[in-house]
Each structure stands twice: as C-alpha cells, then as structure tokens.
Design an enzyme around this catalytic site. Structure first.
Site, PDB file in Angstrom:
ATOM      1  CD  GLU A  10     -65.441  12.120  17.326  1.00 26.45           C
ATOM      2  OE1 GLU A  10     -64.715  13.119  17.277  1.00 26.45           O
ATOM      3  OE2 GLU A  10     -65.046  11.001  17.684  1.00 26.45           O
ATOM      4  CG  HIS A 307     -66.511  13.004  21.342  1.00 29.09           C
ATOM      5  ND1 HIS A 307     -66.291  12.657  22.657  1.00 29.09           N
ATOM      6  CD2 HIS A 307     -65.285  13.115  20.781  1.00 29.09           C
ATOM      7  CE1 HIS A 307     -65.002  12.565  22.881  1.00 29.09           C
ATOM      8  NE2 HIS A 307     -64.368  12.839  21.757  1.00 29.09           N
TER       9      HIS A 307
END
Length: 340
Positions: A10, A307
């Site tokens: 991410e 994430h």
C-alpha cells in the site's frame, strides 16, 4: 538494522507509524527508503514528522535529519521512557495517528505516562478521536491494556487547533483475544458536529440519518461548537454490540450537500452488519499490531485491504508472528500466530 522499502504494498504512512511503534517496543533500529513513493505527494508529511519526533523523544532515539518531504528515515532507539509528554503537529495533521503511534510503546514503558497532542482531531484521512475512545480502546482493554483518551478541543481540517490528551498505564501482561462475533445489538446514535457552519447542516444530516436508519429522535445528538473551533463538520454514527462498538464517519466539505454527507455515513453503517463480521475494515487494521504484541488472536473483518496486508508484512519484520487471512462467504478472518 531492519531495512524497509517504503513503497511496499500500500506504500502509505502506516509503514512509518508501525515501524516506529515496533522499534520503540522491541529496541530494534530500522531504516526506511522510498517513503510514500507512490503517493501524489511522496515523502514524509507534517504529521509523519511529528510522529517521528515524538517517538524519538519517547525512545531517546537517534534519527538523522527529519523533514517534510524526506524520503528516507533512520531510527535507532536507545531507551523507552514513560513520563509526561506534549507534542504539537503545527497543522491539521492527525493527532489520532500520532497518538496511536505512541500508545502501544508507552504501554511497554516502566512507568505511567501522560500525553498531550495539538493538531487535527477530525480530518478525512484518519480516525477521529471518538473512534479511538469508543471502538479501539475497549478492545485493547480486553487484551490487558489500560489507558484513557480525552478530546479537549476539536480541530478540523485545514485549520487544526485541536487537542487530545491520554493517560497510559504500563501493561502487566497482554492477553490474546478472539473476536469473531460482534454479539447482539445494544444501541446506536448519531452525532452531527458543526463549528463555524450554518446550523441547517446539522439538522439536515441528522434528519437524513434518522430516516435512513429508522432511528428515533432520542438517538440524534446535535453538537454545535463555538465558531472559533471551525470551520468544520463531522457526522459520527456509533453502533454498539455486546462485544464491539463501531464508529462510522463522514466529513462535510465545501460544495458537498449535507444529504450527501449523511449518505456516506449511512452506507458504511449499513454495510457493516450485512457482512456478518465482528469489526469493520478500519478497526481491523488497528487491531493487528496489538494482537501481534499479545502473541496471538483473531478477528473477523468486512474485508482485508492492501493496507492490512502491508501492515502485516511490516509487523512480521519486528515480531515473531505470522498473519493468516482466510476469505469466508461474506467476510474474512485474520488469525495472528506466534512463529516457532
């Protein structure tokens, strides 16, 4: 020295924050290159610089040059210390994210701590303070942590000027928890917070939520702050269950109607129960590091984001744990296990 590529996965600021927290806890130094390389504005932003400087003070660390826009960071902790701390971000950068960087480390300090952070408390790219108070803290308490968080003044983007305080006691022992079910619904309420904007924004947001969620007037909570605290507007939907409380947030913006703000919050609040997961995506992200410190645990989550997977990779560099993600029909399960 643990070497980290800041463009990994991410590639956001969470890599910096997780590395700082775990370096303070474990005493392991690290170096990050290519910080936020894939972002429109790469390098350290003001809130990241504030987090680095705060962590350096708490851990008596050597860092080398730290500046906004910097794409490399070296962090060598010397000694983790509790005590009384005060940090200023100097903008609307997230006080919540700086606080979350420090909290797990100060739980491992040898003495109680108090922290005061000034900056942004409510901005679109970070959890609001109410999320930390209502969703994050109770679950960490179940794991053995004890701390309190107080919102002293709201600070909206872009002006900032908010203040959050925390009191932290050293953790005696972490306890792994399994959080696979949220339990029965206990209640819910909506808060529309305004400062320096027209009062009709508040009433329209709450009316939309009341109609869409089928909630009562008693569940609508208007909060009108002094104009000097703004301009700003945030809509918070708090949903309480036996085992989990979730907070869903939407922010007012220029040229965005109050009804559109309410729709955003309602969509999140409706998606959560439909998934059958114990926690939402953002709360799941925040549970990964404390569960790793506890040496194990599991939770069901709406979805596993990039994430979260990136965070798992960073945590595993510092701690002997493995993250396992299993996709179910409507949600996923994350299991944290200690490596042999």
């Amino acid at each position: 020295m643990i070497e980290i590529d800041g463009s990994l996965g991410e590639g956001g600021g969470q890599i910096v924050r997780s590395a700082l927290t775990l370096s303070m806890v474990t005493g392991q130094p690290f170096r990050i290159r290519n910080i936020r390389a894939g972002r429109p504005r790469p390098g350290l932003m003001r809130q990241h610089v504030a987090a680095v400087n705060a962590a350096a003070k708490v851990a008596a660390a050597e860092t080398g040059p730290v500046a906004v826009g910097g794409n490399e960071l070296c962090f060598v902790p010397r000694r983790l210390r509790g005590g009384d701390y005060e940090f200023a971000i100097g903008s609307a950068g997230s006080s919540s994210l700086v606080l979350q960087t420090l909290l797990p480390a100060l739980l491992h300090a040898g003495e109680p701590s108090s922290i005061r952070i000034t900056g942004g408390t409510h901005n679109p790219m970070a959890p609001p303070v109410e999320f930390l108070q209502r969703a994050y803290r109770p679950l960490l308490e179940r794991m053995g942590a004890h701390f309190a968080i107080d919102l002293r003044r709201h600070g909206f983007y872009p002006a900032g000027g908010g203040m959050v305080e925390a009191r932290v006691s050293p953790v005696a022992a972490w306890r792994p928890v399994d959080l696979l079910e949220r339990g029965d619904r206990k209640g819910g309420y909506a808060e529309s917070v305004i400062a320096g904007v027209h009062h009709s924004v508040l009433t329209r947001e709450l009316e939309c939520v009341r109609t869409a969620m089928g909630w009562t007037e008693e569940q609508m909570k208007p909060v009108a702050l002094p104009d000097s605290h703004g301009p700003g507007n945030v809509l918070l939907l708090t949903v309480e269950h036996d085992h989990v409380t979730e907070v869903f947030t939407a922010f007012g913006e220029k040229m965005l109607r109050a009804e559109a703000v309410a729709k955003r919050a309602v969509q999140e609040a409706r998606r959560y129960p439909a998934s059958g997961a114990a926690v939402g995506e953002y709360l799941g992200d925040q549970l990964m590091l404390p569960m790793a410190l506890a040496g194990g645990g599991s939770f069901s989550v709406e979805r596993v984001s990039q994430h979260a997977r990136t965070n798992a990779d960073i945590i595993s560099l510092f701690l002997p744990v493995t993250f396992r993600f299993e996709q179910r029909e409507r949600h996923a399960v994350c299991t944290v296990e200690r490596r042999a």
